[in-house]
Design a protein around this motif. Structure first.
Motif, PDB file in Angstrom:
ATOM      1  N   LEU A  96     -25.603  16.672 -22.415  1.00  0.00           N
ATOM      2  CA  LEU A  96     -25.881  15.750 -23.521  1.00  0.00           C
ATOM      3  C   LEU A  96     -25.358  16.229 -24.878  1.00  0.00           C
ATOM      4  N   VAL A  97     -25.395  17.528 -25.105  1.00  0.00           N
ATOM      5  CA  VAL A  97     -24.995  18.051 -26.417  1.00  0.00           C
ATOM      6  C   VAL A  97     -23.539  17.715 -26.743  1.00  0.00           C
ATOM      7  N   PRO A  98     -22.581  17.864 -25.842  1.00  0.00           N
ATOM      8  CA  PRO A  98     -21.202  17.468 -26.182  1.00  0.00           C
ATOM      9  C   PRO A  98     -21.080  15.978 -26.506  1.00  0.00           C
ATOM     10  N   LYS A  99     -21.829  15.144 -25.798  1.00  0.00           N
ATOM     11  CA  LYS A  99     -21.811  13.704 -26.093  1.00  0.00           C
ATOM     12  C   LYS A  99     -22.378  13.439 -27.487  1.00  0.00           C
ATOM     13  N   LEU A 100     -23.463  14.126 -27.802  1.00  0.00           N
ATOM     14  CA  LEU A 100     -24.067  13.978 -29.133  1.00  0.00           C
ATOM     15  C   LEU A 100     -23.096  14.451 -30.209  1.00  0.00           C
ATOM     16  N   ALA A 101     -22.465  15.591 -29.984  1.00  0.00           N
ATOM     17  CA  ALA A 101     -21.496  16.111 -30.956  1.00  0.00           C
ATOM     18  C   ALA A 101     -20.361  15.127 -31.171  1.00  0.00           C
ATOM     19  N   SER A 102     -19.900  14.490 -30.092  1.00  0.00           N
ATOM     20  CA  SER A 102     -18.834  13.493 -30.203  1.00  0.00           C
ATOM     21  C   SER A 102     -19.287  12.307 -31.050  1.00  0.00           C
ATOM     22  N   GLN A 103     -20.493  11.825 -30.802  1.00  0.00           N
ATOM     23  CA  GLN A 103     -21.024  10.700 -31.576  1.00  0.00           C
ATOM     24  C   GLN A 103     -21.207  11.078 -33.041  1.00  0.00           C
ATOM     25  N   LEU A 104     -21.661  12.288 -33.298  1.00  0.00           N
ATOM     26  CA  LEU A 104     -21.814  12.742 -34.681  1.00  0.00           C
ATOM     27  C   LEU A 104     -20.459  12.810 -35.380  1.00  0.00           C
ATOM     28  N   GLY A 105     -19.436  13.238 -34.642  1.00  0.00           N
ATOM     29  CA  GLY A 105     -18.084  13.272 -35.215  1.00  0.00           C
ATOM     30  C   GLY A 105     -17.589  11.883 -35.574  1.00  0.00           C
ATOM     31  N   LEU A 106     -17.829  10.922 -34.689  1.00  0.00           N
ATOM     32  CA  LEU A 106     -17.433   9.538 -34.972  1.00  0.00           C
ATOM     33  C   LEU A 106     -18.207   8.981 -36.164  1.00  0.00           C
ATOM     34  N   CYS A 107     -19.467   9.336 -36.239  1.00  0.00           N
ATOM     35  CA  CYS A 107     -20.298   8.887 -37.366  1.00  0.00           C
ATOM     36  C   CYS A 107     -19.754   9.443 -38.685  1.00  0.00           C
ATOM     37  N   ALA A 108     -19.431  10.744 -38.697  1.00  0.00           N
ATOM     38  CA  ALA A 108     -18.886  11.372 -39.909  1.00  0.00           C
ATOM     39  C   ALA A 108     -17.563  10.722 -40.303  1.00  0.00           C
ATOM     40  N   GLU A 109     -16.748  10.387 -39.307  1.00  0.00           N
ATOM     41  CA  GLU A 109     -15.473   9.715 -39.570  1.00  0.00           C
ATOM     42  C   GLU A 109     -15.711   8.355 -40.233  1.00  0.00           C
ATOM     43  N   GLY A 110     -16.690   7.626 -39.720  1.00  0.00           N
ATOM     44  CA  GLY A 110     -17.039   6.337 -40.316  1.00  0.00           C
ATOM     45  C   GLY A 110     -17.520   6.474 -41.749  1.00  0.00           C
ATOM     46  N   LEU A 111     -18.276   7.522 -41.998  1.00  0.00           N
ATOM     47  CA  LEU A 111     -18.765   7.747 -43.362  1.00  0.00           C
ATOM     48  C   LEU A 111     -17.615   8.040 -44.318  1.00  0.00           C
ATOM     49  N   ARG A 112     -16.656   8.819 -43.866  1.00  0.00           N
ATOM     50  CA  ARG A 112     -15.493   9.099 -44.730  1.00  0.00           C
ATOM     51  C   ARG A 112     -14.750   7.807 -45.051  1.00  0.00           C
ATOM     52  N   GLY A 113     -14.622   6.937 -44.059  1.00  0.00           N
ATOM     53  CA  GLY A 113     -13.977   5.634 -44.292  1.00  0.00           C
ATOM     54  C   GLY A 113     -14.794   4.786 -45.254  1.00  0.00           C
ATOM     55  N   GLY A 114     -16.104   4.857 -45.141  1.00  0.00           N
ATOM     56  CA  GLY A 114     -16.986   4.092 -46.023  1.00  0.00           C
ATOM     57  C   GLY A 114     -16.891   4.534 -47.473  1.00  0.00           C
ATOM     58  N   GLN A 115     -16.600   5.810 -47.682  1.00  0.00           N
ATOM     59  CA  GLN A 115     -16.470   6.316 -49.058  1.00  0.00           C
ATOM     60  C   GLN A 115     -15.345   5.589 -49.797  1.00  0.00           C
TER      61      GLN A 115
END
Length: 124
Positions: A96-115
Motif C-alpha cells: 500500500l505504501v508505494p501506491k500511497l506515495a504515487s497518489q501523493l506525488g500526483l496530488c503534489a503535481e496537481g497543486l503545482r499546476g493550481g499555483q
C-alpha cells in the motif's frame, strides 16, 4: 448679480440632500451610479485578493503535508519498525505504501499546476 448668486448658493447649502440631488440633475445621478459601480468593483477585487491569499496559503500547507506523511511512513516502515513484513512493517503496508506515495506525488503535481491558476487570478 453677485448678490443673487450668493443667495442661490446659500439656498443650495441649506437645501436638504434630496432637494440638492433633484436640483443637480442627471449628471449627478450618473456620477453617483458610477461611484457605486467603482465601490462594488473594489469590493470584488478585495474578495478576489483575499481568496487568492487564503487558497495559496492552504495549498502551501497541503503541499507540505505529503512530505510529513512520507517521512512518518519511512520511519514506521523501517527495519526498526518491528513489523512482521519486509523492512519491519506489516506485509500489506509494503503493497500500500508505494501506491500511497504515487497518489501523493500526483496530488503534489496537481497543486503545482493550481499555483499557476492562483497567480493568474491575482493578475486579472
Amino acid at each position: 448679480v453677485g448678490c443673487i448668486g450668493s443667495q442661490r448658493h446659500a439656498a443650495n447649502r441649506a437645501a436638504s440632500p434630496a432637494a440638492r440631488k433633484a436640483h443637480a440633475g442627471p449628471a449627478s445621478d450618473e456620477l453617483a451610479g458610477r461611484k457605486d459601480e467603482v465601490a462594488s468593483f473594489d469590493s470584488l477585487l478585495s474578495a478576489v485578493e483575499t481568496f487568492t491569499e487564503d487558497i495559496a496559503a492552504a495549498a502551501a500547507q497541503f503541499a507540505a503535508a505529503p512530505l510529513a506523511l512520507l517521512k512518518n511512513l519511512e520511519q514506521t516502515c523501517s527495519v526498526e519498525g518491528g513489523g512482521s513484513g519486509a523492512g519491519g512493517a506489516p506485509a500489506l503496508w509494503n503493497q500500500l505504501v508505494p501506491k500511497l506515495a504515487s497518489q501523493l506525488g500526483l496530488c503534489a503535481e496537481g497543486l503545482r499546476g493550481g499555483q499557476r491558476h492562483i497567480q493568474a487570478m491575482r493578475y486579472l
